[in-house]
Design a protein around this motif. Structure first.
Motif, PDB file in Angstrom:
ATOM      1  N   PHE A   1       0.848  -1.206   0.000  1.00 15.78           N
ATOM      2  CA  PHE A   1       0.000   0.000   0.000  1.00 15.78           C
ATOM      3  C   PHE A   1       0.882   1.255   0.000  1.00 15.78           C
ATOM      4  O   PHE A   1       0.668   2.184  -0.784  1.00 15.78           O
ATOM      5  N   ALA A   2       1.893   1.273   0.874  1.00 14.52           N
ATOM      6  CA  ALA A   2       2.779   2.438   0.966  1.00 14.52           C
ATOM      7  C   ALA A   2       3.585   2.613  -0.319  1.00 14.52           C
ATOM      8  O   ALA A   2       3.728   3.727  -0.829  1.00 14.52           O
ATOM      9  N   LEU A   3       4.098   1.512  -0.876  1.00 10.82           N
ATOM     10  CA  LEU A   3       4.895   1.601  -2.099  1.00 10.82           C
ATOM     11  C   LEU A   3       4.042   2.033  -3.279  1.00 10.82           C
ATOM     12  O   LEU A   3       4.530   2.706  -4.196  1.00 10.82           O
ATOM     13  N   GLY A   4       2.771   1.653  -3.282  1.00 12.38           N
ATOM     14  CA  GLY A   4       1.871   2.095  -4.346  1.00 12.38           C
ATOM     15  C   GLY A   4       1.704   3.596  -4.344  1.00 12.38           C
ATOM     16  O   GLY A   4       1.687   4.252  -5.388  1.00 12.38           O
ATOM     17  N   LEU A   5       1.573   4.168  -3.151  1.00 18.13           N
ATOM     18  CA  LEU A   5       1.433   5.618  -3.042  1.00 18.13           C
ATOM     19  C   LEU A   5       2.736   6.340  -3.371  1.00 18.13           C
ATOM     20  O   LEU A   5       2.726   7.457  -3.887  1.00 18.13           O
ATOM     21  N   ILE A   6       3.841   5.687  -3.075  1.00 16.17           N
ATOM     22  CA  ILE A   6       5.134   6.336  -3.247  1.00 16.17           C
ATOM     23  C   ILE A   6       5.676   6.126  -4.654  1.00 16.17           C
ATOM     24  O   ILE A   6       6.793   6.563  -4.975  1.00 16.17           O
ATOM     25  N   ALA A   7       4.877   5.476  -5.536  1.00 15.02           N
ATOM     26  CA  ALA A   7       5.347   5.167  -6.882  1.00 15.02           C
ATOM     27  C   ALA A   7       5.739   6.418  -7.657  1.00 15.02           C
ATOM     28  O   ALA A   7       6.597   6.385  -8.529  1.00 15.02           O
ATOM     29  N   VAL A   8       5.082   7.549  -7.370  1.00 11.64           N
ATOM     30  CA  VAL A   8       5.469   8.809  -8.001  1.00 11.64           C
ATOM     31  C   VAL A   8       6.681   9.340  -7.240  1.00 11.64           C
ATOM     32  O   VAL A   8       6.556  10.076  -6.275  1.00 11.64           O
TER      33      VAL A   8
ATOM     34  N   THR B   1      11.936  19.651  -0.360  1.00  7.91           N
ATOM     35  CA  THR B   1      11.581  19.564   1.055  1.00  7.91           C
ATOM     36  C   THR B   1      10.191  20.109   1.325  1.00  7.91           C
ATOM     37  O   THR B   1       9.410  19.513   2.084  1.00  7.91           O
ATOM     38  N   LEU B   2       9.840  21.229   0.706  1.00  5.40           N
ATOM     39  CA  LEU B   2       8.529  21.840   0.909  1.00  5.40           C
ATOM     40  C   LEU B   2       7.399  20.938   0.425  1.00  5.40           C
ATOM     41  O   LEU B   2       6.439  20.656   1.159  1.00  5.40           O
ATOM     42  N   VAL B   3       7.519  20.447  -0.806  1.00  2.80           N
ATOM     43  CA  VAL B   3       6.456  19.627  -1.388  1.00  2.80           C
ATOM     44  C   VAL B   3       6.311  18.299  -0.652  1.00  2.80           C
ATOM     45  O   VAL B   3       5.196  17.851  -0.356  1.00  2.80           O
ATOM     46  N   VAL B   4       7.434  17.661  -0.335  1.00  5.65           N
ATOM     47  CA  VAL B   4       7.396  16.371   0.360  1.00  5.65           C
ATOM     48  C   VAL B   4       6.809  16.525   1.763  1.00  5.65           C
ATOM     49  O   VAL B   4       6.018  15.683   2.221  1.00  5.65           O
ATOM     50  N   GLY B   5       7.154  17.607   2.460  1.00  2.00           N
ATOM     51  CA  GLY B   5       6.607  17.836   3.797  1.00  2.00           C
ATOM     52  C   GLY B   5       5.101  18.007   3.789  1.00  2.00           C
ATOM     53  O   GLY B   5       4.387  17.420   4.608  1.00  2.00           O
TER      54      GLY B   5
ATOM     55  N   PHE C   1       9.159   9.094   2.361  1.00  4.50           N
ATOM     56  CA  PHE C   1       9.107  10.488   1.921  1.00  4.50           C
ATOM     57  C   PHE C   1      10.472  11.162   2.091  1.00  4.50           C
ATOM     58  O   PHE C   1      10.898  11.952   1.242  1.00  4.50           O
ATOM     59  N   ALA C   2      11.150  10.872   3.209  1.00  2.00           N
ATOM     60  CA  ALA C   2      12.487  11.431   3.404  1.00  2.00           C
ATOM     61  C   ALA C   2      13.442  10.910   2.333  1.00  2.00           C
ATOM     62  O   ALA C   2      14.307  11.639   1.834  1.00  2.00           O
ATOM     63  N   SER C   3      13.260   9.648   1.949  1.00  3.49           N
ATOM     64  CA  SER C   3      14.110   9.060   0.917  1.00  3.49           C
ATOM     65  C   SER C   3      13.883   9.722  -0.436  1.00  3.49           C
ATOM     66  O   SER C   3      14.791   9.759  -1.281  1.00  3.49           O
ATOM     67  N   ILE C   4      12.670  10.220  -0.665  1.00  4.09           N
ATOM     68  CA  ILE C   4      12.381  10.892  -1.927  1.00  4.09           C
ATOM     69  C   ILE C   4      13.292  12.100  -2.124  1.00  4.09           C
ATOM     70  O   ILE C   4      13.741  12.389  -3.234  1.00  4.09           O
TER      71      ILE C   4
ATOM     72  N   ARG D   1      19.864  13.022  -5.968  1.00  2.00           N
ATOM     73  CA  ARG D   1      20.723  12.183  -6.797  1.00  2.00           C
ATOM     74  C   ARG D   1      20.395  12.347  -8.271  1.00  2.00           C
ATOM     75  O   ARG D   1      21.281  12.408  -9.121  1.00  2.00           O
ATOM     76  N   VAL D   2      19.098  12.430  -8.587  1.00  2.00           N
ATOM     77  CA  VAL D   2      18.682  12.600  -9.972  1.00  2.00           C
ATOM     78  C   VAL D   2      19.212  13.914 -10.542  1.00  2.00           C
ATOM     79  O   VAL D   2      19.659  13.982 -11.681  1.00  2.00           O
ATOM     80  N   PHE D   3      19.156  14.979  -9.728  1.00  2.00           N
ATOM     81  CA  PHE D   3      19.644  16.280 -10.188  1.00  2.00           C
ATOM     82  C   PHE D   3      21.142  16.201 -10.528  1.00  2.00           C
ATOM     83  O   PHE D   3      21.573  16.649 -11.593  1.00  2.00           O
ATOM     84  N   ILE D   4      21.920  15.636  -9.615  1.00  2.00           N
ATOM     85  CA  ILE D   4      23.362  15.523  -9.839  1.00  2.00           C
ATOM     86  C   ILE D   4      23.640  14.550 -11.002  1.00  2.00           C
ATOM     87  O   ILE D   4      24.581  14.747 -11.779  1.00  2.00           O
TER      88      ILE D   4
END
Length: 297
Positions: free
Chosen positions: A195-202, A250-254, A282-285, A291-294
């Motif tokens: 359930f959590a991974l489904g929501l975190i898919a984005v 940080t703002l959007v994830v919070g 969410f913190a891992s996001i 990492r994606v940016f770099i």
């Protein structure tokens, strides 16, 4: 095998060199290879089912069909997604990300409430279909032709190896986590994880991602103009730009976590155990997007 990700690198570089013929060739070769791998993956899935491979408890023709729809719709959406980024159609891309990032979590909450784990699969298929239909409505279907080119394919593989390795590593780590959970946890705990991974898919933060892809394309255009080894020229992207990127993440994830926490405590009490897990995810996001940016560099 990494070539779709390479689309966002090679096309802008070709545009930077004003080589429109190479732009068309790159699109057609990647479209051809991606279509072939998509068709093969779906056929292999059904072939394994037909010959009696044991996928585990709960697998049936309905779940298999949903999985095939997810693969097909996800790949169509991914290709159009990459096309928008390569062409610099960032307004449409941003609208797509907002739609996708809104529909998938909301549909997961609703469908999981009514259909449990099958609802997670339904929400994934629904989200991808809505995503590529939205792009199709906005820009139409780009005109590509099937073109097999051994020389171009090899050239693309030379630059897509690291991209592919990075993507596979993400998938391997996620799969290992799920396998460990299946082995050690109860069915209820595995359900909460799913359930959590489904929501975190984005995984990408919408607004921060818009900044990331804009910078990525600008880097590729500059690489076409000034050369891919002009390393000093790219230092400017890691100063103010990176700071703004991290603040947006940080703002959007919070805010997203606060909304999730409220929704769980009000409407989905049985999934309260997922709140702590979601905090970690969410913190891992934030780390993932950094990492994606770099990685664009």
């Amino acid at each position: 095998l990494g070539m779709l990700m390479n689309l966002n690198r090679e096309v802008p570089i070709s545009y930077g060199r004003n080589d429109l013929e190479d732009v068309r060739l790159t699109y057609n070769v990647i479209f051809t290879n991606y279509s072939i791998t998509t068709i093969l993956s779906i056929n292999v899935l059904f072939l394994l089912w037909i010959i009696g491979v044991n996928f585990g408890e709960g697998m049936n023709i309905t779940v298999l069909g949903l999985s095939a729809v997810i693969v097909l719709s996800s790949n169509i959406s991914s290709f159009l997604n990459a096309y928008l980024r390569a062409e610099g159609k960032f307004i449409v891309y941003g609208q797509f990300e907002i739609v996708n990032s809104t529909i998938l979590p909301l549909s997961t909450l609703v469908l999981a409430y009514f259909f449990s784990i099958n609802g997670v699969l339904l929400s994934m298929a629904f989200g991808h279909i809505i995503g590529f239909l939205f792009i199709f409505f906005k820009v139409g279907w780009p005109k590509f032709v099937f073109h097999l080119s051994k020389v171009k394919t090899i050239a693309l593989f030379k630059t897509s190896g690291l991209m592919f390795t990075s993507k596979v590593l993400d998938g391997v780590l996620l799969s290992l986590g799920v396998l460990i959970a299946v082995y050690y946890f109860s069915n209820i705990e595995v359900g909460i994880l799913s359930f959590a991974l489904g929501l975190i898919a984005v995984k990408k933060v919408p607004f921060a991602k818009a900044l990331s892809i804009t910078v990525s394309r600008k880097m590729a255009l500059d690489a076409g103009k000034y050369g891919i080894e002009s390393y000093d020229y790219f230092q400017k992207y890691f100063e103010r730009t990176l700071i703004i990127f991290l603040l947006l993440c940080t703002l959007v994830v919070g805010v997203a976590f606060l909304i999730y926490n409220v929704a769980i405590n009000l409407f989905l009490i049985k999934f309260q155990a997922s709140v702590d897990l979601m905090l970690i995810l969410f913190a891992s996001i934030i780390l993932y997007n950094t990492r994606v940016f770099i990685y664009n560099y």
